[in-house]
Design a protein around this motif. Sequence first.
Motif, PDB file in Angstrom:
ATOM      1  N   LEU A 202      -6.641  30.679 -38.204  1.00  0.00           N
ATOM      2  CA  LEU A 202      -6.658  29.505 -37.333  1.00  0.00           C
ATOM      3  C   LEU A 202      -5.942  29.724 -36.016  1.00  0.00           C
ATOM      4  N   ALA A 203      -5.236  30.844 -35.904  1.00  0.00           N
ATOM      5  CA  ALA A 203      -4.525  31.127 -34.657  1.00  0.00           C
ATOM      6  C   ALA A 203      -5.444  31.717 -33.594  1.00  0.00           C
ATOM      7  N   GLY A 204      -6.678  32.105 -33.966  1.00  0.00           N
ATOM      8  CA  GLY A 204      -7.583  32.757 -33.039  1.00  0.00           C
ATOM      9  C   GLY A 204      -8.705  31.864 -32.559  1.00  0.00           C
ATOM     10  N   PRO A 205      -9.801  32.461 -32.082  1.00  0.00           N
ATOM     11  CA  PRO A 205     -10.928  31.701 -31.527  1.00  0.00           C
ATOM     12  C   PRO A 205     -11.548  30.740 -32.539  1.00  0.00           C
ATOM     13  N   ARG A 208      -9.713  27.468 -32.511  1.00  0.00           N
ATOM     14  CA  ARG A 208      -9.982  26.658 -31.309  1.00  0.00           C
ATOM     15  C   ARG A 208     -11.365  26.014 -31.383  1.00  0.00           C
ATOM     16  N   ALA A 209     -12.342  26.741 -31.916  1.00  0.00           N
ATOM     17  CA  ALA A 209     -13.693  26.191 -32.040  1.00  0.00           C
ATOM     18  C   ALA A 209     -13.720  25.035 -33.042  1.00  0.00           C
ATOM     19  N   LEU A 210     -12.969  25.168 -34.121  1.00  0.00           N
ATOM     20  CA  LEU A 210     -12.919  24.088 -35.115  1.00  0.00           C
ATOM     21  C   LEU A 210     -12.281  22.835 -34.537  1.00  0.00           C
ATOM     22  N   VAL A 211     -11.193  22.999 -33.815  1.00  0.00           N
ATOM     23  CA  VAL A 211     -10.536  21.840 -33.197  1.00  0.00           C
ATOM     24  C   VAL A 211     -11.482  21.159 -32.214  1.00  0.00           C
ATOM     25  N   TYR A 213     -14.787  21.118 -32.271  1.00  0.00           N
ATOM     26  CA  TYR A 213     -15.846  20.414 -32.993  1.00  0.00           C
ATOM     27  C   TYR A 213     -15.347  19.081 -33.536  1.00  0.00           C
ATOM     28  N   TRP A 214     -14.209  19.097 -34.242  1.00  0.00           N
ATOM     29  CA  TRP A 214     -13.739  17.886 -34.894  1.00  0.00           C
ATOM     30  C   TRP A 214     -13.214  16.863 -33.900  1.00  0.00           C
ATOM     31  N   THR A 215     -12.648  17.321 -32.800  1.00  0.00           N
ATOM     32  CA  THR A 215     -12.202  16.383 -31.772  1.00  0.00           C
ATOM     33  C   THR A 215     -13.389  15.610 -31.206  1.00  0.00           C
ATOM     34  N   LYS A 216     -14.478  16.307 -30.984  1.00  0.00           N
ATOM     35  CA  LYS A 216     -15.688  15.650 -30.492  1.00  0.00           C
ATOM     36  C   LYS A 216     -16.300  14.747 -31.558  1.00  0.00           C
ATOM     37  N   GLN A 217     -16.326  15.211 -32.800  1.00  0.00           N
ATOM     38  CA  GLN A 217     -16.943  14.461 -33.891  1.00  0.00           C
ATOM     39  C   GLN A 217     -16.226  13.144 -34.141  1.00  0.00           C
ATOM     40  N   LEU A 218     -14.930  13.118 -33.985  1.00  0.00           N
ATOM     41  CA  LEU A 218     -14.154  11.931 -34.342  1.00  0.00           C
ATOM     42  C   LEU A 218     -13.615  11.170 -33.138  1.00  0.00           C
ATOM     43  N   ALA A 219     -14.106  11.497 -31.956  1.00  0.00           N
ATOM     44  CA  ALA A 219     -13.669  10.777 -30.761  1.00  0.00           C
ATOM     45  C   ALA A 219     -14.039   9.298 -30.880  1.00  0.00           C
ATOM     46  N   GLY A 220     -13.060   8.439 -30.685  1.00  0.00           N
ATOM     47  CA  GLY A 220     -13.320   7.005 -30.736  1.00  0.00           C
ATOM     48  C   GLY A 220     -13.556   6.446 -32.119  1.00  0.00           C
ATOM     49  N   ALA A 221     -13.236   7.200 -33.163  1.00  0.00           N
ATOM     50  CA  ALA A 221     -13.453   6.718 -34.531  1.00  0.00           C
ATOM     51  C   ALA A 221     -12.575   5.496 -34.797  1.00  0.00           C
ATOM     52  N   PRO A 222     -13.052   4.575 -35.617  1.00  0.00           N
ATOM     53  CA  PRO A 222     -12.251   3.376 -35.903  1.00  0.00           C
ATOM     54  C   PRO A 222     -10.974   3.726 -36.640  1.00  0.00           C
ATOM     55  N   ARG A 223      -9.952   2.925 -36.418  1.00  0.00           N
ATOM     56  CA  ARG A 223      -8.658   3.173 -37.054  1.00  0.00           C
ATOM     57  C   ARG A 223      -8.687   2.844 -38.533  1.00  0.00           C
ATOM     58  N   GLY A 224      -9.493   1.873 -38.913  1.00  0.00           N
ATOM     59  CA  GLY A 224      -9.531   1.454 -40.307  1.00  0.00           C
ATOM     60  C   GLY A 224     -10.875   0.841 -40.650  1.00  0.00           C
ATOM     61  N   LEU A 225     -10.989   0.435 -41.883  1.00  0.00           N
ATOM     62  CA  LEU A 225     -12.204  -0.183 -42.404  1.00  0.00           C
ATOM     63  C   LEU A 225     -11.868  -1.623 -42.768  1.00  0.00           C
ATOM     64  N   PRO A 346      -7.812  22.684 -41.529  1.00  0.00           N
ATOM     65  CA  PRO A 346      -7.042  21.845 -42.448  1.00  0.00           C
ATOM     66  C   PRO A 346      -6.934  20.409 -41.942  1.00  0.00           C
ATOM     67  N   PHE A 347      -6.955  19.485 -42.859  1.00  0.00           N
ATOM     68  CA  PHE A 347      -6.842  18.073 -42.508  1.00  0.00           C
ATOM     69  C   PHE A 347      -5.532  17.808 -41.776  1.00  0.00           C
ATOM     70  N   ARG A 348      -4.477  18.486 -42.192  1.00  0.00           N
ATOM     71  CA  ARG A 348      -3.188  18.301 -41.517  1.00  0.00           C
ATOM     72  C   ARG A 348      -3.287  18.663 -40.040  1.00  0.00           C
ATOM     73  N   THR A 349      -3.949  19.781 -39.734  1.00  0.00           N
ATOM     74  CA  THR A 349      -4.111  20.201 -38.344  1.00  0.00           C
ATOM     75  C   THR A 349      -4.936  19.191 -37.571  1.00  0.00           C
ATOM     76  N   LEU A 350      -5.976  18.679 -38.223  1.00  0.00           N
ATOM     77  CA  LEU A 350      -6.831  17.688 -37.572  1.00  0.00           C
ATOM     78  C   LEU A 350      -6.033  16.442 -37.206  1.00  0.00           C
ATOM     79  N   VAL A 351      -5.217  15.968 -38.123  1.00  0.00           N
ATOM     80  CA  VAL A 351      -4.400  14.776 -37.847  1.00  0.00           C
ATOM     81  C   VAL A 351      -3.433  15.056 -36.701  1.00  0.00           C
ATOM     82  N   GLU A 352      -2.837  16.246 -36.682  1.00  0.00           N
ATOM     83  CA  GLU A 352      -1.913  16.582 -35.603  1.00  0.00           C
ATOM     84  C   GLU A 352      -2.622  16.605 -34.250  1.00  0.00           C
TER      85      GLU A 352
END
Length: 473
Positions: A202-205, A208-211, A213-225, A346-352
Amino acid sequence: MPDRTDPTATTAPGDPTAASVPLSLTQEQLWVLDRLAPGNASYNTTMMYRLDGPFEADVLARALEQIMSRQQMLRTAIVDVDGVPRQTVAEDVAVPLTVTDLTHLPEDKHETQAQEHLRQAVHRPFDLRRAPLFRVELIRLGAERHLMALVIHHIVSDGWSLQVLLQEVADLYASLVTGTEVTLPPLPAQFADYARGQRERLAGPRGRALVEYWTKQLAGAPRGLGLPTDRPRPAEASFRGDRLVFQVPPELRGRLNTLARQTRTSLFMVTLAGFKAMLSRITGDEDLVVGTPVGNRDRPEWSALVGYFADTLVMRTDLSGDPAFAELLTRVRTTALGAFAHRDLPFRTLVEKLAPERAVSRNPLFQVMFILQNIPARRRRLELSGVTLTRLDDIRSTAIFDLRLDLFEFEDELRGQLEYSTDLFDRPTIERLVTQYLALLTDACSAPERRLSELSLGATAFTDGFNDDLGEW
């Protein structure tokens, strides 16, 4: 008082700066949660069995001792080194087996007393600083009648690990009872190797590609249900919960599989789409985020290891425009394939990286979990050299999420379990949700071209499948 033998003696790790390695990023998330809520048993995972036949507890202890010598995670503790969690392997740890003999009691008292002992074992928290982070509770009800609970903290295991552990117990127990020699294949790696490798990758390319993708996928996602709850959400979650077990009617199960084949999807995608459609109908929300677990054992050397390889994927689906159920299936399929292709962040990285607003009363990014597990027949009943093990329902009374729907696919049935937070929901509400879910799936299978608003949530006679007992898997 019952005759109670307890050779469990937790062993504190040695010098935490010696022979210790970093946690995986997924382990680190659980360590943080444990620090926030010490003494919380919500991340205890459990397998419970009924044992019929001439079972020998001392042989089980010897089998566990051999397994602990080869599986380092069964001797691992988590220590704090200057504020940084590290995992360290203890060299000498007692086998955590407790045997409780209830044969002196009247037979009509066995079940009540046995369940109380099992509940205590299941809900007793672990101290992550002390190994081992698992225990086995064995209850003797007769010469050839036992109950057994295996309880292990999630930070050192996952669902696959439980099956690895159980199979090794079965192989070694049979070997020791019969006097035959069984040599388990050597382990080419240990979980520490995975933890180190994960951080390097995860320290390499790729990281960065995973971050990205997921940043774009979850942009503006609702805070709750916007779930309609029976009580307001408390300021801080108690993690108290309960579960409702139910059967999916055989005819519906067949139609779900048929629809999956016709739409080139899968049973996972069909049942997830139905779950999201039901949630959308009862909440009015059209942007739904649900979590689902993923195994992450993508290399052959990880397959025989006990360890916490699993992580969580975030499944975000757009339900706007009142689509037909068939169209929703297409959307869910696209989301799922994209998520699984980018599963190793990792989900932890995504949340961070996303840094959502945090609250102690709810999980970040999603509050509802969906799981489909395929359970081979061999995992329902297992033979231990003349002893038959039959798996029983879990008896935990905890809930990490607002709702967690587990579906278990066997060769001959599809079974469900809806776990819920008792801070938020009463039992009748959960029964209604299950009935609505099954009714919607039935209607969707009959007419997948119908729009979501047209699918029935009407009450149907599914309540016969509800169950509270320690039923068999």
